[in-house]
Design an enzyme around this catalytic site. Structure first.
Site, PDB file in Angstrom:
ATOM      1  N   GLU A   1      -5.989   6.924  -0.748  1.00 43.79           N
ATOM      2  CA  GLU A   1      -5.778   5.604   0.128  1.00 43.79           C
ATOM      3  C   GLU A   1      -6.640   4.125  -0.497  1.00 43.79           C
ATOM      4  O   GLU A   1      -6.148   3.317  -0.448  1.00 43.79           O
ATOM      5  CB  GLU A   1      -6.471   6.080   1.394  1.00 43.79           C
ATOM      6  CG  GLU A   1      -5.700   6.935   2.239  1.00 43.79           C
ATOM      7  CD  GLU A   1      -4.384   6.461   2.503  1.00 43.79           C
ATOM      8  OE1 GLU A   1      -4.270   5.492   2.778  1.00 43.79           O
ATOM      9  OE2 GLU A   1      -3.733   7.571   2.825  1.00 43.79           O
TER      10      GLU A   1
ATOM     11  N   HIS B   1       1.490   4.324  -3.012  1.00 48.29           N
ATOM     12  CA  HIS B   1       1.543   5.870  -2.722  1.00 48.29           C
ATOM     13  C   HIS B   1       2.639   6.676  -3.632  1.00 48.29           C
ATOM     14  O   HIS B   1       2.324   7.366  -4.466  1.00 48.29           O
ATOM     15  CB  HIS B   1       1.762   6.295  -1.372  1.00 48.29           C
ATOM     16  CG  HIS B   1       0.344   6.113  -0.531  1.00 48.29           C
ATOM     17  ND1 HIS B   1      -0.713   6.686  -1.147  1.00 48.29           N
ATOM     18  CD2 HIS B   1       0.145   5.615   0.674  1.00 48.29           C
ATOM     19  CE1 HIS B   1      -1.624   6.435  -0.180  1.00 48.29           C
ATOM     20  NE2 HIS B   1      -1.280   5.907   0.895  1.00 48.29           N
TER      21      HIS B   1
ATOM     22  N   HIS C   1       0.982  -1.085  -0.056  1.00 50.37           N
ATOM     23  CA  HIS C   1      -0.033   0.272   0.012  1.00 50.37           C
ATOM     24  C   HIS C   1       0.957   1.198  -0.058  1.00 50.37           C
ATOM     25  O   HIS C   1       0.691   2.319  -0.723  1.00 50.37           O
ATOM     26  CB  HIS C   1      -0.902  -0.048   1.174  1.00 50.37           C
ATOM     27  CG  HIS C   1      -1.715   1.167   1.614  1.00 50.37           C
ATOM     28  ND1 HIS C   1      -3.017   1.206   1.359  1.00 50.37           N
ATOM     29  CD2 HIS C   1      -1.279   2.546   2.080  1.00 50.37           C
ATOM     30  CE1 HIS C   1      -3.254   2.787   1.585  1.00 50.37           C
ATOM     31  NE2 HIS C   1      -2.115   3.257   2.261  1.00 50.37           N
ATOM     32  N   GLU C   2       1.904   1.117   0.821  1.00 51.33           N
ATOM     33  CA  GLU C   2       2.804   2.549   1.049  1.00 51.33           C
ATOM     34  C   GLU C   2       3.624   2.547  -0.314  1.00 51.33           C
ATOM     35  O   GLU C   2       3.692   3.798  -0.865  1.00 51.33           O
ATOM     36  CB  GLU C   2       3.632   2.274   2.265  1.00 51.33           C
ATOM     37  CG  GLU C   2       2.875   2.351   3.336  1.00 51.33           C
ATOM     38  CD  GLU C   2       2.080   3.479   3.807  1.00 51.33           C
ATOM     39  OE1 GLU C   2       2.209   4.473   3.268  1.00 51.33           O
ATOM     40  OE2 GLU C   2       1.115   3.312   4.391  1.00 51.33           O
TER      41      GLU C   2
END
Length: 265
Positions: free
Chosen positions: A188, A130, A126-127
């Site tokens: 997100e 980004h 997920h990070e």
């Protein structure tokens, strides 16, 4: 008053028109040079390393490094071939992050909630998403454009008066709730789905992403209404992840059948 505040708001919105696209095809507004974002990320990471001690647990550091390396290996070439730096910070925060400039930080507190390698991969993936989707650039660009547009509208808004001040205060709140916060929630959600794809391709079980957020919910969900939050509610995240599991299981299961799933711990 003679000034049209609707026109001022329209001017603020015009500058938000997307001029590029994210990996999922979503239009985005990201105007700063990536080199500048990378410099900012490296500087921030350097400061964090001065302020927060890194973990002395060699085993945990190796596990986190393995998860990150395994995910990085399936990223697009532009990102896979960079010299990523991964640090396990000795801090009880249940969190992780990735910054432009190819920096990844994981807090030891997260390892108490992410119970296995696939749950940790859900967070790290997920990070990484980004960074790959240029969300940092988009957020900074959006905030700069919004503040500049409102400032310009205020200057062109005629004589000072209590009515003018009140209206532009309302416009500022409207921009925060109607533009900046939804963009953050969109980031997100997009990062969740991109991270799900990365972890499946890397051989981590995508079903564990759902369990991770169940673990997060068990630790106490945020009381902030989703409308006013930069993050989707945990229940929303779980629903979206579940909806996207089938196509990612189709990637992961052949790897598992061939015994090619990730083996970090």
């Amino acid at each position: 008053m003679k000034v049209s505040y609707k026109a001022a708001l329209a001017a603020a919105l015009v500058v938000m028109v997307g001029c590029s696209a994210s990996p999922t095809g979503r239009k985005q507004f990201a105007v700063l040079p990536d080199s500048q974002m990378n410099e900012m990320g490296v500087q921030s990471f350097t400061e964090m390393k001065k302020e927060i001690p890194s973990s002395s647990d060699t085993k945990l550091r190796e596990q986190v490094q393995c998860v990150a390396d395994t995910l990085i290996a399936v990223l697009p070439d532009k990102y896979r071939n960079q010299a990523w730096e991964v640090v396990l910070f000795d801090d009880e925060q249940v969190n992780a992050f990735a910054l432009p400039g190819y920096k990844v930080g994981v807090y030891t507190g997260l390892l108490k909630v992410a119970e296995n390698q696939s749950q940790l991969a859900a967070v790290v993936g997920h990070e990484l998403a980004h960074v790959i989707a240029r969300h940092g650039n988009e957020r900074v660009s959006t905030q700069l454009a919004t503040s500049q547009a409102l400032a310009l509208g205020y200057q062109l808004g005629g004589e000072e008066s209590p009515e003018k001040v009140a209206i532009f205060q309302a416009l500022g709140i409207g921009a925060q709730v109607g533009i900046i916060l939804p963009f953050s929630r969109a980031h997100e959600s997009e990062a969740d789905l991109l991270g799900l794809e990365y972890m499946a391709k890397a051989g981590f079980d995508p079903r564990e992403s759902v369990q991770l957020w169940r673990n997060m919910s068990a630790g106490g969900d945020s009381k902030t209404p989703e409308l006013l939050s930069t993050h989707p509610a945990n229940a929303t995240r779980i629903k979206d992840l579940q909806a996207n599991l089938p196509k990612n299981l189709a990637i992961y299961e052949p790897l598992a059948t061939q015994n090619k799933q990730a083996k970090c711990y």
